[in-house]
Scaffold this active site. Structure first.
Site, PDB file in Angstrom:
ATOM      1  N   LYS A  53       6.698  -0.209  -6.958  1.00  0.00           N
ATOM      2  CA  LYS A  53       5.293  -0.981  -7.429  1.00  0.00           C
ATOM      3  C   LYS A  53       4.785   0.008  -8.663  1.00  0.00           C
ATOM      4  CE  LYS A  53       4.704  -3.535  -3.499  1.00  0.00           C
ATOM      5  NZ  LYS A  53       4.184  -3.691  -2.055  1.00  0.00           N
ATOM      6  N   GLN A  97      -0.241  -0.771   1.561  1.00  0.00           N
ATOM      7  CA  GLN A  97       1.309  -1.422   2.253  1.00  0.00           C
ATOM      8  C   GLN A  97       1.492  -1.324   3.660  1.00  0.00           C
ATOM      9  OE1 GLN A  97       4.098  -1.748  -0.189  1.00  0.00           O
ATOM     10  NE2 GLN A  97       5.062  -2.695   1.538  1.00  0.00           N
ATOM     11  N   ASP A 120      -2.636  -8.969  -3.166  1.00  0.00           N
ATOM     12  CA  ASP A 120      -1.661  -9.351  -2.322  1.00  0.00           C
ATOM     13  C   ASP A 120      -2.130 -10.909  -1.941  1.00  0.00           C
ATOM     14  OD1 ASP A 120       0.719  -8.007  -1.686  1.00  0.00           O
ATOM     15  OD2 ASP A 120      -0.311  -6.593  -0.181  1.00  0.00           O
TER      16      ASP A 120
END
Ligand code: NAP
Length: 284
Positions: A53, A97, A120
């Protein structure tokens, strides 16, 4: 023989488009879109995702921060970090995460991320917006699948779409995006009866199960588009999808390979969400 949908090439193309938009964003606002990635603990797979990322951010010209927190981080400490990032103007997207270590409450953390920085798209506010078709931020993996279909010239309108899997991060939002694209959608799961019969009716079949090579050749209609979201590591170390590629590929019209299909799109869509979040924040 199916046409292989090249996720790496399409991902590269979308990243180039994002990078070009970042240049104009910087000229207009004198700052870059900013993404903060938070990881707690030492899960090796998560560490690889976080590294990728960060690399993705560099590639498209984003500002990025990464926070690698110790396994023993408390809920209060993690909440405080999210709060700080919520209030940081340089940061337009926050990604925590998953999975988090067992002692931390994932739902509590995800609820604390400001919906407009929830790149997300896991926050119930964003999930609700997707449901009513009024979304800015989209869950990355299903959004990536839609881009693969679009860039391959596959029109979903009127097609029978079958999604295997009903998870909150893949199956359910995937079904919703196909529905918004005017597909006629069936969602299957572990309690579905006559699964193979349902799959055989699909014009577009999306496998998001997490079981290596689950979809066999006799479960697929001649000429179907087959999208394999699965990522499964065999004991031999080989990476395979949820689709038995060698059996299904000769019957399909289009198919995504594993690796190199859906996988490369996920981070790219995270970058796209961050750019969207940054534009919305700046245009306010
Ligand atoms: P998940 O949360 O474990 O969900 C799996 C789904 O498959 C569940 O809805 C489950 O049904 C269903 N299922 C399991 N066994 C089945 C069976 N025998 N027949 C029919 N349905 C069955 O997994 P996920 O997070 O959605 O991920 C799915 C796969 O996609 C995994 O391989 C994961 O690694 C991969 N993935 C890839 C990316 C990417 O970037 N490419 C991103 C995310 C996930 P129930 O609900 O009834 O249990």
């Amino acid at each position: 023989m199916a046409q292989i949908i090249d996720g790496k090439a399409i991902s590269r193309q979308v990243r180039e488009e994002i990078a070009a938009e970042v240049v104009s964003f910087k000229e207009k606002y004198n700052c870059a879109p900013g993404l903060a990635v938070v990881i707690v603990g030492n899960d090796p797979a998560s560490q690889v995702y976080v590294r990728n990322k960060k690399r993705g951010c560099e590639e498209v010209g984003f500002y990025s921060e990464s926070y690698e927190l110790d396994e023993s981080t408390t809920q209060e400490e993690l909440n405080a970090l999210v709060e700080k990032l919520n209030n940081d103007e340089k940061i337009h997207g926050i990604l925590v995460q998953l999975p988090l270590p067992k002692h931390l409450n994932e739902t509590e953390v995800l609820l604390r991320i400001k919906p407009e920085k929830d790149v997300d798209a896991f926050h119930p506010y964003n999930v609700g917006k997707i449901m009513i078709g009024n979304h800015d931020l989209l869950p990355c993996t299903p959004a990536g699948v839609m881009v693969l279909l679009e860039k391959s010239g596959i029109d979903v309108t009127g097609k029978k779409c079958v999604v295997i899997g009903r998870s909150n991060i893949v199956g359910k939002p995937m079904a919703m995006l196909l529905l918004h694209a005017n597909g006629t959608v069936t969602v299957c799961h572990s309690k579905t009866q006559k699964l193979a019969d349902i799959c055989r009716e699909a014009d577009i079949l999306v496998a998001s199960i997490g079981k290596p090579e689950f979809v066999k050749g006799d479960m697929v209609k001649e000429g179907a588009v087959v999208v394999d979201v699965g990522i499964n590591r065999l004991d031999s170390g080989k990476l395979v999808g949820d689709v038995a590629f060698s059996e299904v590929e000769p019957k399909a019209s289009y198919i995504t390979p594993v690796p190199g299909g859906v996988g490369p799109m996920t981070i790219t869509m995270l970058l796209k969400n961050t750019l969207t979040a940054a534009k919305i924040a700046r245009e306010k």
